[in-house]
Design a protein around this motif. Sequence first.
Motif, PDB file in Angstrom:
ATOM      1  N   THR A  55      25.648  51.278 -36.202  1.00  0.00           N
ATOM      2  CA  THR A  55      26.309  50.014 -36.800  1.00  0.00           C
ATOM      3  C   THR A  55      25.249  49.232 -37.490  1.00  0.00           C
ATOM      4  OG1 THR A  55      27.884  50.152 -35.113  1.00  0.00           O
ATOM      5  CG2 THR A  55      27.629  47.988 -36.132  1.00  0.00           C
ATOM      6  N   LYS A  56      25.627  48.690 -38.678  1.00  0.00           N
ATOM      7  CA  LYS A  56      25.179  47.549 -39.449  1.00  0.00           C
ATOM      8  C   LYS A  56      25.816  46.332 -39.470  1.00  0.00           C
ATOM      9  CE  LYS A  56      23.544  50.901 -43.237  1.00  0.00           C
ATOM     10  NZ  LYS A  56      23.761  51.077 -44.894  1.00  0.00           N
ATOM     11  N   PHE A  57      24.769  45.369 -39.683  1.00  0.00           N
ATOM     12  CA  PHE A  57      25.339  44.025 -39.584  1.00  0.00           C
ATOM     13  C   PHE A  57      26.832  43.871 -40.663  1.00  0.00           C
ATOM     14  CE2 PHE A  57      25.768  40.165 -42.088  1.00  0.00           C
ATOM     15  CZ  PHE A  57      26.177  39.161 -41.317  1.00  0.00           C
ATOM     16  N   GLN A  58      27.769  43.225 -39.895  1.00  0.00           N
ATOM     17  CA  GLN A  58      29.105  43.266 -40.881  1.00  0.00           C
ATOM     18  C   GLN A  58      29.568  41.841 -40.247  1.00  0.00           C
ATOM     19  OE1 GLN A  58      31.698  46.288 -39.927  1.00  0.00           O
ATOM     20  NE2 GLN A  58      30.820  47.601 -41.384  1.00  0.00           N
ATOM     21  N   LEU A  59      30.035  41.029 -41.307  1.00  0.00           N
ATOM     22  CA  LEU A  59      30.706  39.795 -41.267  1.00  0.00           C
ATOM     23  C   LEU A  59      32.050  40.007 -40.247  1.00  0.00           C
ATOM     24  CD1 LEU A  59      30.803  38.197 -44.684  1.00  0.00           C
ATOM     25  CD2 LEU A  59      29.213  37.737 -43.034  1.00  0.00           C
ATOM     26  N   ILE A  60      32.178  38.887 -39.211  1.00  0.00           N
ATOM     27  CA  ILE A  60      33.324  39.029 -38.552  1.00  0.00           C
ATOM     28  C   ILE A  60      34.665  39.208 -39.291  1.00  0.00           C
ATOM     29  CG2 ILE A  60      33.703  36.395 -38.483  1.00  0.00           C
ATOM     30  CD1 ILE A  60      34.213  36.970 -35.302  1.00  0.00           C
ATOM     31  N   GLN A 119      35.404  24.853 -36.227  1.00  0.00           N
ATOM     32  CA  GLN A 119      35.534  25.335 -37.598  1.00  0.00           C
ATOM     33  C   GLN A 119      33.980  25.247 -38.345  1.00  0.00           C
ATOM     34  OE1 GLN A 119      39.015  25.394 -39.739  1.00  0.00           O
ATOM     35  NE2 GLN A 119      38.629  26.479 -38.010  1.00  0.00           N
ATOM     36  N   LEU A 120      33.563  26.349 -38.785  1.00  0.00           N
ATOM     37  CA  LEU A 120      32.425  26.598 -39.277  1.00  0.00           C
ATOM     38  C   LEU A 120      31.999  25.669 -40.580  1.00  0.00           C
ATOM     39  CD1 LEU A 120      32.038  30.460 -38.723  1.00  0.00           C
ATOM     40  CD2 LEU A 120      30.840  28.528 -37.317  1.00  0.00           C
ATOM     41  N   ASP A 121      30.876  25.409 -40.792  1.00  0.00           N
ATOM     42  CA  ASP A 121      30.704  24.502 -41.775  1.00  0.00           C
ATOM     43  C   ASP A 121      30.877  25.517 -43.057  1.00  0.00           C
ATOM     44  OD1 ASP A 121      29.701  22.265 -40.252  1.00  0.00           O
ATOM     45  OD2 ASP A 121      27.534  22.969 -40.482  1.00  0.00           O
ATOM     46  N   GLU A 122      31.337  24.824 -44.240  1.00  0.00           N
ATOM     47  CA  GLU A 122      31.642  25.456 -45.549  1.00  0.00           C
ATOM     48  C   GLU A 122      30.645  26.577 -45.914  1.00  0.00           C
ATOM     49  OE1 GLU A 122      32.945  24.195 -50.107  1.00  0.00           O
ATOM     50  OE2 GLU A 122      33.845  22.888 -48.194  1.00  0.00           O
ATOM     51  N   ALA A 167      34.884  31.313 -43.942  1.00  0.00           N
ATOM     52  CA  ALA A 167      36.127  31.749 -44.800  1.00  0.00           C
ATOM     53  C   ALA A 167      36.953  32.513 -43.904  1.00  0.00           C
ATOM     54  CB  ALA A 167      35.772  32.339 -46.248  1.00  0.00           C
ATOM     55  N   ILE A 168      36.460  33.437 -43.233  1.00  0.00           N
ATOM     56  CA  ILE A 168      37.137  34.298 -42.399  1.00  0.00           C
ATOM     57  C   ILE A 168      37.409  33.430 -41.127  1.00  0.00           C
ATOM     58  CG2 ILE A 168      37.396  36.400 -40.986  1.00  0.00           C
ATOM     59  CD1 ILE A 168      37.743  37.088 -43.922  1.00  0.00           C
ATOM     60  N   PHE A 169      36.499  33.211 -40.569  1.00  0.00           N
ATOM     61  CA  PHE A 169      36.421  32.731 -39.226  1.00  0.00           C
ATOM     62  C   PHE A 169      37.559  31.414 -38.944  1.00  0.00           C
ATOM     63  CE2 PHE A 169      35.278  29.736 -35.614  1.00  0.00           C
ATOM     64  CZ  PHE A 169      35.644  30.766 -34.495  1.00  0.00           C
ATOM     65  N   ASN A 170      37.230  30.544 -39.795  1.00  0.00           N
ATOM     66  CA  ASN A 170      38.065  29.198 -39.892  1.00  0.00           C
ATOM     67  C   ASN A 170      39.592  29.544 -39.998  1.00  0.00           C
ATOM     68  OD1 ASN A 170      35.553  27.909 -39.646  1.00  0.00           O
ATOM     69  ND2 ASN A 170      35.431  27.089 -41.567  1.00  0.00           N
ATOM     70  N   ASN A 171      39.778  30.400 -41.141  1.00  0.00           N
ATOM     71  CA  ASN A 171      41.125  30.475 -41.139  1.00  0.00           C
ATOM     72  C   ASN A 171      41.746  31.255 -40.011  1.00  0.00           C
ATOM     73  OD1 ASN A 171      43.700  30.901 -42.565  1.00  0.00           O
ATOM     74  ND2 ASN A 171      43.036  33.006 -43.610  1.00  0.00           N
ATOM     75  N   TYR A 172      41.333  32.327 -39.569  1.00  0.00           N
ATOM     76  CA  TYR A 172      42.173  33.182 -38.778  1.00  0.00           C
ATOM     77  C   TYR A 172      41.848  32.759 -37.022  1.00  0.00           C
ATOM     78  CZ  TYR A 172      42.992  36.524 -42.462  1.00  0.00           C
ATOM     79  OH  TYR A 172      43.458  36.885 -43.688  1.00  0.00           O
ATOM     80  N   VAL A 173      40.944  31.758 -36.866  1.00  0.00           N
ATOM     81  CA  VAL A 173      40.816  31.421 -35.642  1.00  0.00           C
ATOM     82  C   VAL A 173      41.870  30.319 -35.428  1.00  0.00           C
ATOM     83  CG1 VAL A 173      39.215  29.529 -36.017  1.00  0.00           C
ATOM     84  CG2 VAL A 173      39.215  30.626 -33.821  1.00  0.00           C
ATOM     85  N   LYS A 174      42.114  29.697 -36.464  1.00  0.00           N
ATOM     86  CA  LYS A 174      43.241  28.765 -36.305  1.00  0.00           C
ATOM     87  C   LYS A 174      44.716  29.535 -36.165  1.00  0.00           C
ATOM     88  CE  LYS A 174      42.285  24.787 -39.427  1.00  0.00           C
ATOM     89  NZ  LYS A 174      42.497  24.184 -40.687  1.00  0.00           N
ATOM     90  N   LYS A 175      44.735  30.638 -37.027  1.00  0.00           N
ATOM     91  CA  LYS A 175      46.037  31.430 -36.854  1.00  0.00           C
ATOM     92  C   LYS A 175      46.126  32.020 -35.685  1.00  0.00           C
ATOM     93  CE  LYS A 175      48.149  35.671 -38.618  1.00  0.00           C
ATOM     94  NZ  LYS A 175      48.122  36.627 -39.625  1.00  0.00           N
ATOM     95  N   TYR A 176      45.282  32.650 -35.141  1.00  0.00           N
ATOM     96  CA  TYR A 176      45.475  33.286 -33.908  1.00  0.00           C
ATOM     97  C   TYR A 176      45.564  32.413 -32.649  1.00  0.00           C
ATOM     98  CZ  TYR A 176      45.489  37.501 -36.594  1.00  0.00           C
ATOM     99  OH  TYR A 176      46.141  38.305 -37.435  1.00  0.00           O
TER     100      TYR A 176
END
Length: 319
Positions: free
Chosen positions: A139-144, A40-43, A49-58
């Motif tokens: 491609t430009k930088f984008q959040l996961i 879980q990434l640090d707040e 916000a995206i990684f912590n929520n969806y890595v749990k889900k999937y």
Amino acid sequence: MKKLAFIFIVLMTMTSFAQFKMPKKTDWEIANTKPIVVLQLDEGDKNAAIFNNYVKKYAEEIFGTSRIEKYLNKKEFDKFIKGNKEKYNFIGFKYHLKEPFTFTNVFFGICGKAFMINGGYLMTYNYNYDEKKSTFFKTKFQLISEADIKFALKSFKTNIEKGVQQEDLSMSEMMKQSKNTSLKSMNPNSNKLKELTLLIDKDMLSEEMVKQFKSEYKYKYEFVDKARIEKTMLENEKGYAFMYEHYKPLSIRHSDDIFEYHYYSILYYIYSSENYEQLFFYVPDVTSPLENRFKVGGTKKENMLTDDDYVKDLNSVIE
């Protein structure tokens, strides 16, 4: 053909040095059965916000809730995965910010074990992290995104299922098999593209590759927004395929914890949106600035692909 495709997936992730510690069948069995700890990434992390929520889900949806041992913050996670040798697997996220190759990745590894592939992990999916437009691709930088996380974890599960079915091969055996293959035999499922509409991110490809598709591609396709592609990935829509960009760094290992990246390639593979089945895979024919040929095993040059021939070769394996 599944065996051959899996060999290529493993070989595509190697370093250019001779001392390889390759995954064995026993490693894939650990990945398939042992409990999993999840980062879980640090707040304050921009991807938290995206990684912590969806890595749990999937992670729970794809691997099963019973296999998830615990969720750990970065400090706890980094300490945990260095110990507990072969007792646990782990899923995490990492930034590689050392110039000139800046990228992020989602990774799957085995505690206390490092491989000579994927920067030491068993499997990774890498994403470009350059905020400026590259001279090589648009491609430009984008959040996961949620779609990236679902795709990575589902692909990890698929590769694990393939891995436990493989017999261990030596490096020379894998290179021999790769030498005796062709682009067509690498892509036994590519003819399914005849019946699918291929979705391509309109901001992903160079102008030259866009021209290639418009003038040469023989089957149905659409240039669309990234959001449209993510929708078809998340909903597993039938009747579509999507092009997915893979960032492949070539790493040189200096110790168990230190990997330097001397070259990278951008690859455009194609998948079914219904089940993420790979429909087009290829070996790039490129040369690094350090004059190290990035190639798979003994793959013959005529079976390697350049951006200039992408659409022509894609058509050839579909037909």
